[in-house]
Design a protein around this motif. Sequence first.
Motif: not given
Length: 499
Positions: A53-82
């Motif tokens: 029920q939830g995986a697909v909409p959660l995935r879509a929202t996370a992708r949207y925030l990565e594209r359009n929200h600087d803080l979400a994109r930065g938080a994802l980059r911090v996790l990947v880099n570390n």
Amino acid sequence: MNLIDSLVNYFNPEAAYKRATFRQALAHYEGAKKSTTRKARRDTQSPNQLVQQGAVPLRATARYLERNHDLARGALRVLVNNVVGAAGIGVEPQPRRADGTIHEEYAKALRDAWKDWCRKPEVTQRHSFAKVQRMVARTWLRDGEAFSQQLIGAVPKLDHGTRVPYSLELFEADMVPMDYNEGDKVRQGIESNGWGRPVGYWVYKQNPLDVGLFLSNGSLRRISADRMLHIALLDRIGQQRGVSEFASVLTRLEDIKDYEESERVAAKVAAMLTAYVKRGTPDLYNPDDEAKDENGNPVPRELRMAPGMIIDTLAAGEEIGMIDSNRPNPNLITFRQGQLRAVAAGLGGSYSSISRDYNGTYSAQRQELVEQWIHYAVLADEFTGMFVQPTWESFVLASQLSGVVPMPADVVPETADDALFIGQSMPWIDPLKEANAWEALVRAGFASEVEVLRKRGANPRDVLEQIATWRKQTDEKGLKFSSSATSNSGETTSSDREN
């Protein structure tokens, strides 16, 4: 009290008191009781039902925030880099002989072939293996899962591009349909045996998100599980598909984005408002004071503001009023910091890195780094086990089968693909303090130079070769550096000190 308690209380109050006391002692958790201030929570769905029920909409929202929200994109980059870092998870071969010693010649041959393969590890030949790791980790953390098909040997129309005929085909979670179920064996696109072990994956032949592309179950192909790497964030036992790491913080990130945007617009509007003309009582109004055009129609009056200007055109009873909008909001920073701390807690990342707020003492920053680094290490261990290690094992097998790196007869077959996987090391906040601490540990015999090099993210063998080559070249040219002087003097080397 119920009827029995009431009867007992009537005839024997002491026994009734004991019954009530024991019942209170045997009561359930207080947090499980429903009250006017606490909702009753029920868990009536299995992990796979919740994911369905939830995986697909959660995935879509996370992708949207990565594209359009600087803080979400930065938080994802911090996790990947570390978790992965610039050079990716390193691999140091450790094949062994029967006596337990490392087979250096075979290890070197594997390292050379691995270095060549890391240039073009995937089918498009566009990314190095370090970048492939970062892309897979980014997809894994954002979408909750990622997939990679392993292609070994001759494959029609595929040019491996490396000495070892082995390539990876990467694709996102959309390629494995979440809604594809068939009987009791195939659920959410994954075919499992009676014990729940995946034996096959049903994958679209084309990306279902392409514009104008309509796909049905007939557009699926089956990939055997022994050729598929499924990197997934699994929180519960029995869960088959992954859920985004951002699932618990998506609402907060969206709220921060909306609130900051509202404050930004309010500040922008406030900056456009400067002043107004305040007029007196109605009895001071005189129509003749208004400017008129040649036809006698009133003309709107304009007062253009300029630095140091003097306004002498005000009518009787008029005065200039300044607009105070209280923007930007002085409480914005405090509110934003509190929300970002909650986001960092949910993601397990460092608040300082996510918010770019590095205020604090050395001790506070180091304590934060030490605590957060455990989470990075756990994610790195999961990523290595699901992606890097299986990739290395398949590479060694492909190198043997193809004859590019044949396994020597004196290597124990079970250890041919043994390796050390070197993840990211915890960075040094104060290099001088850290270096002195490690030097003291090495002198006391509680640590080795090899351990120090690995903690710094370096490969000890590469460093040793670099030092030997450098010193040989400097000796040939008659040059002396501080490192050469101390190593040749026989007075300050760590080995001499220990002896």
